[in-house]
Design a protein around this motif. Structure first.
Motif, mmCIF file in Angstrom:
data_model
loop_
_atom_site.group_PDB
_atom_site.id
_atom_site.type_symbol
_atom_site.label_atom_id
_atom_site.label_comp_id
_atom_site.label_asym_id
_atom_site.label_seq_id
_atom_site.Cartn_x
_atom_site.Cartn_y
_atom_site.Cartn_z
ATOM 1 N N HIS A 1 -1.079 2.234 -16.620
ATOM 2 C CA HIS A 1 -1.208 1.722 -17.963
ATOM 3 C C HIS A 1 -0.506 2.879 -19.078
ATOM 4 O O HIS A 1 0.017 2.666 -19.862
ATOM 5 N N SER B 1 -9.359 -2.432 -23.255
ATOM 6 C CA SER B 1 -8.992 -1.201 -22.676
ATOM 7 C C SER B 1 -9.053 0.057 -23.851
ATOM 8 O O SER B 1 -8.791 -0.585 -25.249
ATOM 9 N N GLU B 2 -9.160 0.887 -23.410
ATOM 10 C CA GLU B 2 -9.243 2.298 -24.558
ATOM 11 C C GLU B 2 -7.990 2.543 -24.828
ATOM 12 O O GLU B 2 -7.744 3.365 -25.880
ATOM 13 N N LEU B 3 -6.905 1.950 -24.278
ATOM 14 C CA LEU B 3 -5.584 2.270 -24.522
ATOM 15 C C LEU B 3 -5.243 1.712 -25.793
ATOM 16 O O LEU B 3 -3.868 1.832 -26.434
ATOM 17 N N ASP C 1 -4.729 -6.160 -7.152
ATOM 18 C CA ASP C 1 -4.941 -5.555 -8.326
ATOM 19 C C ASP C 1 -4.477 -4.158 -8.538
ATOM 20 O O ASP C 1 -4.186 -3.435 -7.724
ATOM 21 N N ARG D 1 1.540 6.504 -7.129
ATOM 22 C CA ARG D 1 0.545 7.278 -7.276
ATOM 23 C C ARG D 1 0.913 8.867 -7.359
ATOM 24 O O ARG D 1 0.569 9.570 -8.208
ATOM 25 N N SER D 2 1.656 8.963 -6.401
ATOM 26 C CA SER D 2 2.030 10.389 -5.999
ATOM 27 C C SER D 2 3.114 10.709 -6.987
ATOM 28 O O SER D 2 3.196 11.967 -7.503
ATOM 29 N N ASN E 1 0.968 -1.107 0.024
ATOM 30 C CA ASN E 1 -0.125 -0.111 -0.031
ATOM 31 C C ASN E 1 1.028 1.164 0.018
ATOM 32 O O ASN E 1 0.596 2.145 -0.631
ATOM 33 N N LYS E 2 1.803 1.170 0.747
ATOM 34 C CA LYS E 2 2.873 2.375 0.752
ATOM 35 C C LYS E 2 3.513 2.707 -0.347
ATOM 36 O O LYS E 2 3.436 3.803 -0.971
ATOM 37 N N ALA F 1 1.059 4.048 -2.905
ATOM 38 C CA ALA F 1 0.673 5.458 -2.636
ATOM 39 C C ALA F 1 1.887 6.285 -3.289
ATOM 40 O O ALA F 1 1.599 7.371 -3.859
ATOM 41 N N ASP G 1 -4.854 -0.723 -10.842
ATOM 42 C CA ASP G 1 -5.845 -0.027 -11.825
ATOM 43 C C ASP G 1 -5.233 1.276 -12.482
ATOM 44 O O ASP G 1 -6.108 2.001 -12.822
ATOM 45 N N PHE G 2 -3.951 1.564 -12.313
ATOM 46 C CA PHE G 2 -3.444 2.483 -12.972
ATOM 47 C C PHE G 2 -2.036 2.210 -13.552
ATOM 48 O O PHE G 2 -1.590 1.102 -13.437
ATOM 49 N N PHE H 1 3.142 9.623 -10.131
ATOM 50 C CA PHE H 1 2.602 9.508 -11.433
ATOM 51 C C PHE H 1 1.465 10.579 -11.626
ATOM 52 O O PHE H 1 0.593 10.474 -12.563
ATOM 53 N N LYS H 2 1.293 11.517 -10.609
ATOM 54 C CA LYS H 2 0.224 12.514 -10.615
ATOM 55 C C LYS H 2 0.261 13.269 -11.850
ATOM 56 O O LYS H 2 -0.806 13.796 -12.239
#
Lengths: 920, 441
Positions: free
Chosen positions: A76, A106-108, A71, A41-42, A34-35, A38, A73-74, A44-45
């Motif tokens: 891509h 996928s739309e990609l 899972d 994610r930060s 999880n860490k 996160a 979900d980002f 790739f923001k």
């Protein structure tokens, strides 16, 4: 993973992975992930641009997390961005992520396809390879749609690098396997075939996989590959082991390529060109010769590679089945392997020999190994090898060695493994029946079989014994005697009791003269077994008792006593109770004459395909024992039983009553329900039924009952009757699944009674159609069936097998009448004639049966040539009657027929001719 | 009955294995490891059935304790035993950790032999056990034969939890009412479910064989007394500090020393206490619970990439009391890419590893309120799933009993020795903690 050098290794990734590895519990692992997520994610923001290296690192981490089972979900988009990088490692990670994680909807996908397209058109071979690998790994339909046109061009382009060609060939193969309709070779075909001549062995190996797959689908287009493959093979085989350098594996030149070439050749018949064929035979001989040479290395890889080629070569020889010399040599080679130390080799040798045994050239050669095989059956430690040995014994059996083989199999049965016992029993039963010279031997064998392995003797086996005993007068007495003796053993198997009960009940009188087997002794013997048996057997014994009352009136009182006892007449089982009550009443009320009529000896059974054989087929599937061997067995089986018809035809003729027809229908489901290879089995059971609705439509021209259609869900059976211009057709819709069909509707372009809208799983519903023939016709009515299975709507359109010939009235006439009429109908439009090749074997009996099934009268002694068939009939329609005459002239040498139909109406002649031409 | 007991470390290595019955084979040890400890998905159920064998496990930090049986046992009994086993081990060597277990494995086997006999649980009272299972050598204690026989008679006697001849210079009693309050509240402030589970824990240092009587504001008792004489209780209103006179107890269980027959007939709790610390009773209430805190959440989604959260907490008890160790946990969506937090009081931090904002306040008086607001930035994903919005949870500790329970009296009678109820020094303490205290947002 790219090589982790100091400059290139992703330290963050390594640290992350080692952190995860060091986690003490699942919870700690999840926290760490999880860490990390996160953190990523930060990163790739999007407010700060990432360099390629960190993008690659984070995508890699995401991939790792995904592979751990979480899972994602980002990320891509970042992965897709990596594709446009110029660095190999970044591109590679991007492709890796995409082939693992991106799903086709996928739309990609558009962006990805674009990136792939760019890479494919780039001049950089490694990028092209990466793109091709990605296409192959994803392998979806979308990929095929986008690139199926592009890849063949790359494959055959002159300036493409070898490694790219290799990838392109395999990628194309993959796309072809997922969506064959999209990969159109067309103009590329010849150039792809010429890849077999490529300098680079890797390209040839890759291309040959592709060609093998393609040529299985459309062999004609790739015919040219045969000669190329042969020349390539001969170059490899004749080369010294050092010539091919990189492609020499433990002193064997290019073993994989050789195997693939040999396998490709197995897709085609033997080459017609003499030179090519000579070269191929030479190659095969060289391979066989090489097998004799002492090994160049003691390593197991060397012998494995060598043997792999050898076995492929042998299966090619077996496939061609035309070179007696090679077949015998192959057989001898396999014979050597039979005694090899290596268990796998022995197994393969036995398996290949099984197929060799069915070839006429090598059958004798295989037979010479009988001792070894029997030995293998007895001493082999591995059960699968023993199984093959048993198969081979079954395959090599013929009249000359049947007794020996059956005896050996019987003696082995006592110690055989439980898993193969049932199959062994079936095989023994079939062999005993097929090659029985005298029936006493047959009866002895089967009774022995029941004694040794009673538990594994299925119903079919003892049914068959009884069928044969009843149909043959000469063995009945012997059978009764043997059975009587066998029953005297203190403990005998229930199946033995069943056979005994049936046979003594029918033919006990034949041995009643002997005081040792007087009626009462027989009865007491049977009754002593009664209490040890299950309910169905007891029921059978009760029937045997009532037959005894008919055969031997002196036993009447004893038997009545037994029937009257509480344990029978008040038995808790309804069937037994009812039998006891009815038999008791029958014996006390009916006069001897009535009794004799009711309890008459069973009529001979109609000849049909041995049910045992069907059972064996079901058990093994068509793969294990070759189909033509079974066909042969069937034919011989027919011969034995006095020349009956084969397979499905007979059931159509000998089953005029509706109940008997259901028997024929019921034979279908048990065969098909279990086996996935339903289609091929059906072909055996109902000649060509089920191979397509059109085929089955023509099949019904000469018969009225049978299975019209069958797939995994639904079976449609037909029963029909015709009188003059009227007909009635019963359609049976059988649900083969365990789920119900909802909103079941059928529509006919003729009106029909509505059918029940719901079919329960496993149930059958009936629909009746009344037919009236108004005038002559050529198109069959169409039946449209709709129903819901699960959620899906199923739609089916079938031609109802109503043809003009159904309305025939047979007309008998003498020879001169016939020719008089024949001459009367001499206008050219009144005659229709067709000359065609025979589709089936030219068997007089079968032909007769078919012509009778057509509905016309078959006129004997009309035509001066006894080989020819002549028929006459009148077609009844409401409007008019159309008289028709038919003449069928078979030509056995050419396997051709000439069919001539003359009738008073030209359309009728034409239609009849068309219909009939499909039948023979 | 319990067939065997195993203790594993976090890797699934067996530390302690004690088999009591023949129907449990060696492979049971591996079966639990493979199917539970190394299971692919997270283990949820404390009871697992593998090949007709039942495994009951509890986890203490990284240590797994598993009881195994082939029979259809009372699962509650097995868990009660496992918890007791943990208590006993803690009483002997402190924290249950791999190292401690390895260091004391002889002791543990000794204990297991004593508290389980052929799979049937035996006396697991730490005080009693400590008299004959010691961590020093027997020699060191200079036990005489007399003492040994005394132990035997005590353990096998009628009052197995207390030995005779205990003497204290000062007779003292400590009484703790420990409660945990559980709550699930809707976003609109409607209570969906709430209950309190409480324990009365006692520490007694009394001489001789005293007889004790414990009284609390149990509704049934109060009503009965009220019927008897309504006039004579002026102090009664003093008792119910929060205006509540009596509480309805849903169910309760007692320590084995409590005379159940007396409880059944008179509903009075009388007992001869064990020496030292023990749990006198456990109870549960569901009615008229005082909720110490109210959480008011406000979540607003601003577009696809932003989320605004505002949470207000209000304390709801006497201003003179102080709540401690307050912690509010606000879950964040799985695609959070950044968080900004502003809070007036305490400290707040976004913990990525737990997907939550954790807001900690050290102390807070009653009838106050405080708030936090956070801006959460989201990363747009191609996942169509909507965020499930898990509830906001809270932890705290308050110095009163949320159920409203009050100790009315604890009388001590010792007829043989010369001290009376007045000579005993008594201490009472109330601690209310949060259990699962959640508010949906």
């Amino acid at each position: 993973m790219p090589a982790v050098s100091k400059g290139d290794g992703m330290r963050g990734l390594a640290v992350f992975i080692s952190d995860i590895r060091n986690c003490k519990s699942k919870e700690a692992e999840i926290k760490r992930i999880n860490k990390e997520l996160a953190n990523i994610r930060s990163k790739f923001k999007g407010d700060k641009a990432l360099d390629g290296y960190s993008k690659k690192k984070y995508v890699c981490k995401l991939l790792f997390i995904f592979l751990l089972g979480h899972d994602i979900d980002f990320g891509h988009m970042e992965a897709v961005n990596l594709l446009s990088s110029n660095k190999y490692t970044e591109k590679q990670i991007g492709y890796l992520f995409i082939s693992v994680l991106v799903n086709s909807n996928s739309e990609l996908i558009r962006l990805i396809n674009n990136a792939i397209k760019n890479d494919l058109s780039s001049r950089n071979p490694t990028f092209m390879c990466l793109a091709l690998h990605c296409i192959a790994n994803v392998g979806s339909r979308e990929m095929a749609e986008a690139f199926a046109g592009e890849i063949p061009r790359i494959l055959v382009a002159g300036d493409t690098m070898d490694s790219v060609k290799q990838s392109a060939a395999l990628c194309l193969l993959r796309l072809y396997k997922t969506s064959p309709d999209l990969v159109l070779m067309g103009e590329w075909t010849s150039r792809v075939v010429h890849l077999l001549n490529d300098q680079h062995m890797g390209v040839v190996t890759a291309a040959i996989s592709l060609i093998t797959c393609l040529s299985q689908k459309n062999p004609d287009e790739f015919k040219t590959c045969v000669s190329l493959a042969v020349s390539r093979l001969s170059r490899i085989v004749s080369s010294a082991s050092t010539d091919l350098q990189d492609y020499t594996y433990y002193f064997v030149p290019a073993p994989w390529l050789s195997c693939k070439l040999l396998r490709l050749l197995q897709c085609y018949p033997p080459p017609e060109d003499g030179a090519v064929k000579g070269r191929l035979v030479e190659c095969l001989e060289t391979i066989l010769n090489k097998a004799q040479e002492p090994p160049k290395s003691k390593k197991v890889q060397h012998s494995n590679a060598k043997n792999a080629i050898l076995f492929e070569a042998i299966s090619l020889i077996i496939h061609y089945d035309s070179e007696p010399n090679l077949l015998v040599r192959a057989c001898n080679q396999l014979g050597q392997f039979l005694q090899h130390r290596e268990t796998n080799l022995r197994y393969l040798a036995l398996e290949s020999m099984c197929t060799l045994a069915s070839s006429e050239f090598s059958h004798e050669a295989v037979k010479t190994h009988i001792e070894t095989v029997i030995n293998a059956l007895k001493t082999e430690r591995d059960v699968s090898v023993r199984q093959r040995a048993a198969d081979l014994l079954y395959a090599m059996c013929d009249r000359s060695n049947a007794k020996q083989i059956v005896a050996e199999m019987l003696s082995y049965l006592e110690t055989a493994d439980y898993s193969i016992r049932e199959e062994m029993v079936l095989k023994v039963a079939i062999l005993a029946e097929k090659y029985a010279v005298d029936y006493s031997w047959y009866v002895d064998t089967i009774l022995n079989l029941i004694r040794i392995a009673g538990d594994y003797v299925s119903e079919e086996v003892w049914y068959r014994v009884i069928q044969i005993v009843i149909n043959r007068d000469d063995v009945q007495g012997y059978a009764a005697k043997t059975v009587f003796e066998a029953l005297q053993a203190p403990a005998c198997h229930e199946n033995m009791v069943k056979v005994g009960g049936y046979i003594l009940g029918e033919f006990g009188n034949l041995i009643a003269g002997d005081p040792r087997s007087s009626p009462l002794v027989q009865f007491n013997l049977l009754h002593s077994k009664f209490h040890l048996c299950s309910v169905p057997t007891r029921a059978l014994l009760l029937s045997a008792y009532i037959k005894f009352i008919n055969l031997f009136p002196e036993t009447k009182s004893t038997i009545q006593e037994v029937l009257r006892s509480d344990s029978q007449i008040r038995n808790s089982d309804v069937e037994l109770q009812q039998r006891a009550v009815e038999y008791l009443k029958l014996s006390s009320i009916a006069s001897t004459d009535v009794l004799a009529t009711v309890l008459e000896e069973m009529p001979p059974f109609p000849e049909r395909e041995s049910s045992i054989l069907a059972k064996l087929k079901k058990k093994k599937g068509p793969g294990a024992v070759s189909v033509n061997e079974l066909e042969e067995g069937k034919r011989e089986g027919g011969e034995l039983n006095g020349g009956g018809e084969r397979g499905g035809d007979s059931s159509a003729i000998s089953t005029p009553s509706p109940s008997a027809d259901l028997l024929g229908l019921r034979a279908g489901p048990p065969v098909t329900a279990a086996a996935p290879s339903a289609g091929s089995l059906l072909v055996d059971v109902f000649s060509e039924a089920g191979s397509g609705s059109l085929a089955s439509y023509f099949q019904f021209v000469c018969k009225n009952n049978g299975v019209l259609f069958e797939n995994q869900l639904l079976q449609i059976g037909i029963k029909s009757e015709y009188r003059q211009n009227l007909g009635r057709m019963y359609l049976f819709y059988g649900n083969k699944t365990s789920v119900q069909f909802v909103t079941f509707t059928t529509t006919l372009n003729v009106q029909a009674k509505p059918v029940e809208p719901l079919i329960e799983g496993g149930a059958q519903v009936q629909q009746v159609i009344n037919i009236e023939c108004l005038t002559d016709f050529s198109d069959a009515p169409l039946l449209n069936i709709k129903f819901r299975y699960g959620g899906a709507l199923q739609n089916l359109t079938l031609k109802l097998p109503v043809t003009i010939n159904k309305f025939f009235q047979p007309t008998e006439m003498a020879s001169h009448d016939f020719f008089q009429r024949w001459k009367q109908l001499s206008l050219p439009q009144q005659e229709a004639q067709k000359i065609f090749k025979a589709n089936h074997a030219m068997d007089t009996e079968v032909l007769k049966a078919k012509l009778l099934g057509l509905g016309m009268a078959l006129l004997e002694n009309v035509d001066p040539n006894p080989e020819n068939f002549v028929c006459a009939g009148v077609i009844q329609t409401k409007a008019q009657q159309v008289g028709s005459l038919l003449r069928l002239e078979p030509n056995a040498q050419a396997q051709m027929y000439r069919l001539t139909v003359r009738s008073s109406k030209d359309t009728v002649s034409k239609r009849l001719c068309e219909l009939l031409a499909e039948q023979f | 009955m319990i067939g065997g007991l195993f203790i594993y470390n976090h890797k699934g290595e067996v530390l302690i294995s004690r088999v009591y019955r023949d129907d449990i084979g060696r492979n049971a040890v591996d079966a639990f490891r493979v199917n539970v400890i190394h299971a692919r998905q997270q283990v949820r159920s404390p009871v697992t059935n593998i090949a007709r064998t039942s495994f009951f496990h509890v986890k203490r930090s990284n240590i797994w304790l598993a009881a195994v049986t082939k029979q259809n046992v009372n699962a509650a009994m097995v868990f009660e035993f496992l918890y007791k086993m943990c208590d006993v081990m803690t009483a002997y060597f402190g924290k249950i950790s791999e190292e401690n277990i390895k260091n004391n494995f002889v002791l543990i086997y000794e204990l297991l032999d004593e508290i389980l006999d052929f799979g049937y649980p035996q006396n697991s009272e730490t005080g009693a056990l400590k008299t004959f299972i010691t961590q020093q050598g027997i020699k060191g204690q200079h036990q005489t034969k007399e003492e040994q026989s005394q132990i035997t008679s005590q353990v096998t006697g009628q009052i197995g939890w207390r030995r005779e001849g205990i003497k204290y210079r000062r007779n003292e009693l400590f009484l703790d009412v420990l409660e945990s309050v559980n709550l699930l509240m809707s976003p609109q402030g409607q209570v969906l479910s709430a209950h309190v589970s409480g324990r009365v824990v006692m520490k007694s240092y009394l001489s001789g064989m005293p007889e004790c009587k414990f009284g609390m504001n149990d509704k049934i008792v109060i009503d009965k007394q009220g019927k008897g004489g309504t006039t004579d209780e002026p102090g009664k209103s003093e008792l119910g500090g929060s205006g509540k006179q009596s509480i309805a107890i849903d169910d309760c269980t007692f320590h084995q020393c409590v005379r159940l027959s007396k409880f059944d007939s008179e509903r009075s709790i009388s007992f001869i206490p064990p020496d030292g610390e023990y749990e006198l009773m456990r109870y549960r209430t569901t009615k008229d619970i005082i909720l110490p805190f109210r959480v008011i959440p406000l979540v607003r989604e601003v577009g696809r990439t932003k989320l605004e959260v505002k949470v207000v907490i209000k304390s709801n008890f006497k201003p003179s009391l102080l709540a401690q160790k307050i912690e509010v946990r606000i879950p964040t969506p799985l695609n959070t890419s950044g968080v900004q937090v502003i809070c007036m009081k305490g400290k707040a931090k976004y913990k990525a590893s737990e997907n939550a904002i954790v807001w900690k306040i050290k102390r807070m008086a009653g009838m106050k309120e405080s708030q936090i607001s956070a801006e959460i930035e989201l990363l747009p994903t191609n996942d169509k799933k909507k965020w499930a919005r898990p509830p906001i949870s809270m932890n705290f500790e308050v110095p009163f009993a949320p159920s409203g329970l009050k100790v009315r009296y604890l009388k001590v009678f010792e007829s043989k020795l010369n001290y009376s109820d007045h000579d005993v020094i008594k201490w009472v303490r109330y601690i209310g903690r949060s259990g699962i205290y959640e508010t949906r947002c």
